[in-house]
Each structure stands twice: as structure tokens, then as C-alpha cells.
Design a protein around this motif. Structure first.
Motif, PDB file in Angstrom:
ATOM      1  N   ASP A 124       0.828  -1.191   0.000  1.00  0.00           N
ATOM      2  CA  ASP A 124       0.000   0.000   0.000  1.00  0.00           C
ATOM      3  C   ASP A 124       0.866   1.246   0.000  1.00  0.00           C
ATOM      4  OD1 ASP A 124      -2.265  -1.538   0.119  1.00  0.00           O
ATOM      5  OD2 ASP A 124      -2.513  -1.372   2.271  1.00  0.00           O
ATOM      6  N   ALA A 125       0.334   2.287  -0.594  1.00  0.00           N
ATOM      7  CA  ALA A 125       1.020   3.566  -0.562  1.00  0.00           C
ATOM      8  C   ALA A 125       0.976   4.112   0.859  1.00  0.00           C
ATOM      9  CB  ALA A 125       0.360   4.528  -1.539  1.00  0.00           C
ATOM     10  N   GLY A 126       1.870   4.997   1.164  1.00  0.00           N
ATOM     11  CA  GLY A 126       1.910   5.583   2.498  1.00  0.00           C
ATOM     12  C   GLY A 126       2.355   7.020   2.415  1.00  0.00           C
ATOM     13  N   TYR A 127       2.831   7.530   3.542  1.00  0.00           N
ATOM     14  CA  TYR A 127       3.309   8.892   3.564  1.00  0.00           C
ATOM     15  C   TYR A 127       4.420   9.029   4.596  1.00  0.00           C
ATOM     16  CZ  TYR A 127       0.169   9.163   7.573  1.00  0.00           C
ATOM     17  OH  TYR A 127      -0.457   8.933   8.763  1.00  0.00           O
ATOM     18  N   LEU A 128       5.202  10.075   4.436  1.00  0.00           N
ATOM     19  CA  LEU A 128       6.305  10.378   5.329  1.00  0.00           C
ATOM     20  C   LEU A 128       6.092  11.799   5.818  1.00  0.00           C
ATOM     21  CD1 LEU A 128       9.144   9.703   6.499  1.00  0.00           C
ATOM     22  CD2 LEU A 128      10.087  10.643   4.394  1.00  0.00           C
ATOM     23  N   ILE A 129       6.062  11.972   7.134  1.00  0.00           N
ATOM     24  CA  ILE A 129       5.906  13.309   7.705  1.00  0.00           C
ATOM     25  C   ILE A 129       7.288  13.800   8.104  1.00  0.00           C
ATOM     26  CG2 ILE A 129       4.899  14.668   9.564  1.00  0.00           C
ATOM     27  CD1 ILE A 129       2.632  12.597   9.693  1.00  0.00           C
ATOM     28  N   GLN A 130       7.653  14.984   7.610  1.00  0.00           N
ATOM     29  CA  GLN A 130       8.939  15.591   7.935  1.00  0.00           C
ATOM     30  C   GLN A 130       8.698  16.956   8.556  1.00  0.00           C
ATOM     31  OE1 GLN A 130      10.463  15.207   3.847  1.00  0.00           O
ATOM     32  NE2 GLN A 130      12.133  14.002   4.733  1.00  0.00           N
ATOM     33  N   THR A 131       9.535  17.307   9.528  1.00  0.00           N
ATOM     34  CA  THR A 131       9.409  18.588  10.206  1.00  0.00           C
ATOM     35  C   THR A 131      10.727  19.351  10.083  1.00  0.00           C
ATOM     36  OG1 THR A 131       7.903  17.577  11.808  1.00  0.00           O
ATOM     37  CG2 THR A 131       8.836  19.704  12.400  1.00  0.00           C
ATOM     38  N   CYS A 132      10.636  20.617   9.739  1.00  0.00           N
ATOM     39  CA  CYS A 132      11.814  21.468   9.631  1.00  0.00           C
ATOM     40  C   CYS A 132      12.359  21.739  11.031  1.00  0.00           C
ATOM     41  CB  CYS A 132      11.453  22.787   8.938  1.00  0.00           C
ATOM     42  SG  CYS A 132      12.832  23.973   8.878  1.00  0.00           S
ATOM     43  N   SER A 133      13.642  21.453  11.250  1.00  0.00           N
ATOM     44  CA  SER A 133      14.239  21.657  12.569  1.00  0.00           C
ATOM     45  C   SER A 133      14.459  23.137  12.885  1.00  0.00           C
ATOM     46  CB  SER A 133      15.559  20.899  12.678  1.00  0.00           C
ATOM     47  OG  SER A 133      16.468  21.370  11.707  1.00  0.00           O
ATOM     48  N   TYR A 134      14.400  23.981  11.871  1.00  0.00           N
ATOM     49  CA  TYR A 134      14.613  25.419  12.082  1.00  0.00           C
ATOM     50  C   TYR A 134      13.311  26.136  12.435  1.00  0.00           C
ATOM     51  CZ  TYR A 134      15.973  30.245  11.187  1.00  0.00           C
ATOM     52  OH  TYR A 134      16.202  31.597  11.299  1.00  0.00           O
ATOM     53  N   CYS A 135      12.269  25.943  11.586  1.00  0.00           N
ATOM     54  CA  CYS A 135      11.033  26.706  11.790  1.00  0.00           C
ATOM     55  C   CYS A 135       9.872  25.874  12.324  1.00  0.00           C
ATOM     56  CB  CYS A 135      10.611  27.392  10.496  1.00  0.00           C
ATOM     57  SG  CYS A 135      10.018  26.252   9.222  1.00  0.00           S
ATOM     58  N   GLY A 136      10.024  24.534  12.312  1.00  0.00           N
ATOM     59  CA  GLY A 136       8.967  23.667  12.832  1.00  0.00           C
ATOM     60  C   GLY A 136       7.855  23.358  11.843  1.00  0.00           C
ATOM     61  N   ALA A 137       7.965  23.867  10.625  1.00  0.00           N
ATOM     62  CA  ALA A 137       6.935  23.594   9.622  1.00  0.00           C
ATOM     63  C   ALA A 137       6.936  22.100   9.278  1.00  0.00           C
ATOM     64  CB  ALA A 137       7.195  24.417   8.362  1.00  0.00           C
ATOM     65  N   GLY A 138       5.751  21.587   9.078  1.00  0.00           N
ATOM     66  CA  GLY A 138       5.620  20.178   8.736  1.00  0.00           C
ATOM     67  C   GLY A 138       5.319  19.977   7.266  1.00  0.00           C
ATOM     68  N   PHE A 139       5.818  18.892   6.743  1.00  0.00           N
ATOM     69  CA  PHE A 139       5.594  18.542   5.342  1.00  0.00           C
ATOM     70  C   PHE A 139       5.162  17.083   5.281  1.00  0.00           C
ATOM     71  CE2 PHE A 139       8.914  21.707   5.597  1.00  0.00           C
ATOM     72  CZ  PHE A 139       8.486  22.682   4.707  1.00  0.00           C
ATOM     73  N   ILE A 140       4.215  16.808   4.425  1.00  0.00           N
ATOM     74  CA  ILE A 140       3.771  15.433   4.216  1.00  0.00           C
ATOM     75  C   ILE A 140       4.126  15.041   2.791  1.00  0.00           C
ATOM     76  CG2 ILE A 140       1.806  13.866   4.096  1.00  0.00           C
ATOM     77  CD1 ILE A 140       0.406  15.630   6.163  1.00  0.00           C
ATOM     78  N   ASN A 141       4.903  13.993   2.666  1.00  0.00           N
ATOM     79  CA  ASN A 141       5.293  13.494   1.349  1.00  0.00           C
ATOM     80  C   ASN A 141       4.703  12.106   1.145  1.00  0.00           C
ATOM     81  OD1 ASN A 141       7.036  15.685   0.614  1.00  0.00           O
ATOM     82  ND2 ASN A 141       8.486  14.911   2.128  1.00  0.00           N
ATOM     83  N   GLU A 142       3.996  11.930   0.046  1.00  0.00           N
ATOM     84  CA  GLU A 142       3.443  10.615  -0.269  1.00  0.00           C
ATOM     85  C   GLU A 142       4.552   9.664  -0.703  1.00  0.00           C
ATOM     86  OE1 GLU A 142      -0.069  10.228  -2.650  1.00  0.00           O
ATOM     87  OE2 GLU A 142      -0.645  12.292  -2.180  1.00  0.00           O
ATOM     88  N   LYS A 143       4.416   8.417  -0.313  1.00  0.00           N
ATOM     89  CA  LYS A 143       5.364   7.379  -0.730  1.00  0.00           C
ATOM     90  C   LYS A 143       4.567   6.354  -1.541  1.00  0.00           C
ATOM     91  CE  LYS A 143       8.493   5.962   1.992  1.00  0.00           C
ATOM     92  NZ  LYS A 143       9.188   5.257   3.057  1.00  0.00           N
ATOM     93  N   PRO A 144       4.894   6.194  -2.814  1.00  0.00           N
ATOM     94  CA  PRO A 144       4.145   5.240  -3.631  1.00  0.00           C
ATOM     95  C   PRO A 144       4.399   3.802  -3.174  1.00  0.00           C
ATOM     96  CG  PRO A 144       6.050   6.063  -4.828  1.00  0.00           C
ATOM     97  CD  PRO A 144       5.983   6.830  -3.546  1.00  0.00           C
ATOM     98  N   ALA A 145       3.428   2.956  -3.419  1.00  0.00           N
ATOM     99  CA  ALA A 145       3.585   1.541  -3.123  1.00  0.00           C
ATOM    100  C   ALA A 145       4.685   0.969  -4.003  1.00  0.00           C
ATOM    101  CB  ALA A 145       2.272   0.799  -3.377  1.00  0.00           C
ATOM    102  N   THR A 146       5.530   0.133  -3.438  1.00  0.00           N
ATOM    103  CA  THR A 146       6.642  -0.439  -4.203  1.00  0.00           C
ATOM    104  C   THR A 146       6.372  -1.862  -4.647  1.00  0.00           C
ATOM    105  OG1 THR A 146       7.718  -1.177  -2.180  1.00  0.00           O
ATOM    106  CG2 THR A 146       8.334   0.996  -3.008  1.00  0.00           C
TER     107      THR A 146
END
Length: 71
Positions: A1-23
């Protein structure tokens, strides 16, 4: 199944969600599991799958896993 990766900027704290395709699965060869089934395992996620032995007519041996129904 596809999923996602949540990343947070260590400087400003902004969050980003990146989709990860199913492999897809990476299945092992079929191996004997029981007198009725054989089994294989995905090396990526560990999922197992079982299926009935595949014994062609006029044969006593599973063509997928090599199980011999006589022995």
C-alpha cells in the motif's frame, strides 16, 4: 500500500507530508507449508501468502514448491 512520510523542519517547525508510492511485494520462492498448502514471504514487508499446491494432472509433485504428495 502507498503511504506517507511526515517531515518537520528543525529550524522553523513547519511540517511537510510526502506521499510514498507503493513499491509492490518482492516474493520469495514457494516453499512447503503443509500437505495442502505452500507459502511464500515478501522480503520487503514480511507478509506471507499461502496457496494450494499446484499438482498438474498425471503428476504427484507440486510444480511450484516441489512437494511430492506420495512421500
Amino acid at each position: 500500500d502507498a503511504g506517507y512520510l511526515i517531515q518537520t523542519c528543525s529550524y522553523c517547525g513547519a511540517g511537510f507530508i510526502n506521499e510514498k508510492p507503493a513499491t509492490g511485494h518482492s516474493w520469495s520462492e514457494w516453499t512447503y507449508f503443509s500437505g495442502r498448502y505452500h507459502e511464500r514471504t515478501c522480503s520487503k514487508c514480511g507478509e506471507t501468502e499461502q496457496a494450494n499446491h499446484n499438482i498438474p494432472s498425471n503428476s504427484v509433485t507440486c510444480s511450484d514448491c516441489g512437494y511430492d504428495i506420495i512421500n
